[in-house]
Design an enzyme around this catalytic site. Structure first.
Site, PDB file in Angstrom:
ATOM      1  N   ALA A  67       0.864  -1.179   0.000  1.00 37.91           N
ATOM      2  CA  ALA A  67       0.000   0.000   0.000  1.00 37.91           C
ATOM      3  C   ALA A  67       0.901   1.230   0.000  1.00 37.91           C
ATOM      4  O   ALA A  67       2.043   1.168   0.461  1.00 37.91           O
ATOM      5  CB  ALA A  67      -0.884  -0.015   1.240  1.00 37.91           C
ATOM      6  N   GLY A 112       0.681  -5.165   0.592  1.00 43.43           N
ATOM      7  CA  GLY A 112      -0.455  -5.242  -0.327  1.00 43.43           C
ATOM      8  C   GLY A 112      -0.083  -5.853  -1.666  1.00 43.43           C
ATOM      9  O   GLY A 112      -0.943  -6.385  -2.374  1.00 43.43           O
TER      10      GLY A 112
HETATM   11  N1  COA Z   1       4.614   3.280  -0.461  1.00 41.54           N
HETATM   12  C1  COA Z   1       5.056   4.436  -0.951  1.00 41.54           C
HETATM   13  N2  COA Z   1       6.256   4.586  -1.535  1.00 41.54           N
HETATM   14  C2  COA Z   1       7.045   3.502  -1.598  1.00 41.54           C
HETATM   15  C3  COA Z   1       6.650   2.252  -1.106  1.00 41.54           C
HETATM   16  C4  COA Z   1       5.368   2.166  -0.508  1.00 41.54           C
HETATM   17  N3  COA Z   1       4.893   1.007  -0.044  1.00 41.54           N
HETATM   18  N4  COA Z   1       7.657   1.371  -1.294  1.00 41.54           N
HETATM   19  C5  COA Z   1       8.629   2.041  -1.906  1.00 41.54           C
HETATM   20  N5  COA Z   1       8.274   3.323  -2.098  1.00 41.54           N
HETATM   21  C6  COA Z   1       9.062   4.388  -2.714  1.00 41.54           C
HETATM   22  C7  COA Z   1      10.198   4.848  -1.801  1.00 41.54           C
HETATM   23  O1  COA Z   1       9.702   5.767  -0.836  1.00 41.54           O
HETATM   24  C8  COA Z   1      11.131   5.454  -2.784  1.00 41.54           C
HETATM   25  O2  COA Z   1      10.639   6.730  -3.135  1.00 41.54           O
HETATM   26  P1  COA Z   1      11.688   7.984  -3.304  1.00 41.54           P
HETATM   27  O3  COA Z   1      12.585   7.561  -4.451  1.00 41.54           O
HETATM   28  O4  COA Z   1      10.778   9.119  -3.639  1.00 41.54           O
HETATM   29  O5  COA Z   1      12.405   8.095  -2.004  1.00 41.54           O
HETATM   30  C9  COA Z   1      10.986   4.566  -4.010  1.00 41.54           C
HETATM   31  O6  COA Z   1       9.739   3.885  -3.847  1.00 41.54           O
HETATM   32  C10 COA Z   1      12.073   3.518  -4.130  1.00 41.54           C
HETATM   33  O7  COA Z   1      12.142   2.812  -2.897  1.00 41.54           O
HETATM   34  P2  COA Z   1      13.485   2.668  -2.027  1.00 41.54           P
HETATM   35  O8  COA Z   1      13.078   2.394  -0.606  1.00 41.54           O
HETATM   36  O9  COA Z   1      14.382   3.826  -2.272  1.00 41.54           O
HETATM   37  O10 COA Z   1      14.107   1.362  -2.706  1.00 41.54           O
HETATM   38  P3  COA Z   1      15.001   0.261  -2.016  1.00 41.54           P
HETATM   39  O11 COA Z   1      15.480  -0.617  -3.117  1.00 41.54           O
HETATM   40  O12 COA Z   1      16.004   0.869  -1.122  1.00 41.54           O
HETATM   41  O13 COA Z   1      13.991  -0.557  -1.080  1.00 41.54           O
HETATM   42  C11 COA Z   1      11.944  -1.705  -0.569  1.00 41.54           C
HETATM   43  C12 COA Z   1      12.924  -1.267  -1.661  1.00 41.54           C
HETATM   44  C13 COA Z   1      10.736  -2.333  -1.266  1.00 41.54           C
HETATM   45  C14 COA Z   1      12.606  -2.772   0.351  1.00 41.54           C
HETATM   46  C15 COA Z   1      11.522  -0.497   0.286  1.00 41.54           C
HETATM   47  O14 COA Z   1      11.090   0.519  -0.582  1.00 41.54           O
HETATM   48  C16 COA Z   1      10.403  -0.785   1.254  1.00 41.54           C
HETATM   49  O15 COA Z   1      10.636  -1.372   2.302  1.00 41.54           O
HETATM   50  N6  COA Z   1       9.180  -0.340   0.900  1.00 41.54           N
HETATM   51  C17 COA Z   1       8.033  -0.467   1.767  1.00 41.54           C
HETATM   52  C18 COA Z   1       7.516  -1.871   1.765  1.00 41.54           C
HETATM   53  C19 COA Z   1       6.370  -1.999   2.735  1.00 41.54           C
HETATM   54  O16 COA Z   1       6.506  -1.821   3.920  1.00 41.54           O
HETATM   55  N7  COA Z   1       5.199  -2.341   2.205  1.00 41.54           N
HETATM   56  C20 COA Z   1       4.018  -2.568   2.992  1.00 41.54           C
HETATM   57  C21 COA Z   1       3.227  -1.344   3.111  1.00 41.54           C
HETATM   58  S1  COA Z   1       1.790  -1.669   4.122  1.00 41.54           S
END
Ligand code: COA
Length: 260
Positions: A67, A112
């Site tokens: 999400a 999600g």
């Molecule tokens: N919601 C909103 N934005 C998200 C997102 C999410 N669930 N997951 C990733 N993004 C965004 C990041 O904020 C980042 O944005 P930015 O470039 O403007 O800073 C971009 O996507 C790239 O993500 P980033 O975290 O820089 O990549 P990464 O390779 O270092 O890490 C993940 C990848 C997937 C491990 C990490 O983004 C993450 O943990 N995301 C959240 C996952 C999560 O908790 N999902 C459940 C939500 S209920």
């Protein structure tokens, strides 16, 4: 509805629906969910003779990273209830969709995103795909069916561990756990998904729909799946496709199913 965050294409009778927010790793915001609701509710009707849907994320880093966390600020309990109910409704629409939906997973399927993949009927993962339910890191639990479908797909032992630890699972382990149907070389997820749907498209459409309904009814506490199977079997016997299927077998030729 004009879509902003999903792209709908079709290859013959297979629709390819791409969640197109690669800068946010295809996170599901409200607009994207509304568009998915529209597509699975009525948008699909624009594709004549639809026999299957591939759901994928844009780019090759992520299926859906959950999400959209930027929409989490300021939520209260009522908003949380509405949000989870909305996700549940849409994911049930996908799970009950009348033709098979395959998730083609190139990278992250988290929160999600993992829940969305699990609502699909089949899952094809790239060798680089990662799965997980990291919600407890954020102080919440999965709200789009993750606590239920993960148990359904991989069993309570490992589901409980993944939900409690928020650990990510790599593609080979996801295959071993039964979370995905196939793991393929990175970049081949879409082709393999289409191949699966093309094979299913050679079968009788009404029978395919009834398989989806009967398998789902196993997990519906208010329904007796065995009774449902008896009823749906009888409905299949009543179709022209059944006559065609049986006749084609006896005449040693491929069946020409019409979905009637
Ligand atoms: N919601 C909103 N934005 C998200 C997102 C999410 N669930 N997951 C990733 N993004 C965004 C990041 O904020 C980042 O944005 P930015 O470039 O403007 O800073 C971009 O996507 C790239 O993500 P980033 O975290 O820089 O990549 P990464 O390779 O270092 O890490 C993940 C990848 C997937 C491990 C990490 O983004 C993450 O943990 N995301 C959240 C996952 C999560 O908790 N999902 C459940 C939500 S209920």
């Amino acid at each position: 509805m004009e879509y902003q965050n999903i792209i709908v294409e079709h290859k013959g009778v297979t629709a390819i629906v791409t969640i197109n927010r690669p800068k946010a790793l295809n996170a599901l915001n409200r607009q994207t969910l509304a568009e998915l609701r529209h597509f699975f509710g009525e948008g699909y009707k624009a594709i004549e003779g639809l026999r299957g849907v591939v759901l994928k994320g844009a780019g090759d880093r992520s299926f859906v990273a959950g999400a959209d966390i930027t929409e989490f600020t300021g939520l209260d309990a009522q908003a949380g209830l509405d949000m989870a109910q909305n996700g549940h409704d849409i994911f049930f629409m996908i799970e009950q969709f009348h033709v098979p939906v395959v998730a083609a997973i190139s990278g992250f399927a988290l929160g999600g995103g993992c829940e969305l993949a699990m609502a699909c009927h089949l899952r094809v993962a790239s060798e680089k795909a990662r799965f997980g339910q990291p919600e407890v890191n954020l102080g919440i639990i999965p709200g789009y069916g993750g606590t239920q479908r993960l148990v359904q797909l991989i069993g309570k032992t490992k589901a409980m561990e993944l939900l409690l630890t928020a650990d990510m699972v790599k593609a080979p382990e996801a295959l071993q756990l039964g979370l995905v149907n196939y793991v393929v070389e990175h970049g081949h997820e879409l082709d393999k998904s289409i191949e699966l749907l093309q094979k299913i498209a050679t079968k009788a459409p009404i029978a395919i729909q009834k398989i989806i309904e009967c398998v789902n009814s196993y997990f519906n506490a208010t329904e007796d799946g065995f009774k449902r199977e008896v009823l749906e079997f009888a409905q299949c016997v009543n179709t022209e496709d059944f006559k065609e299927g049986a006749t084609a077998f006896l005449e040693k030729r491929p069946a020409d199913f019409k979905g009637k």
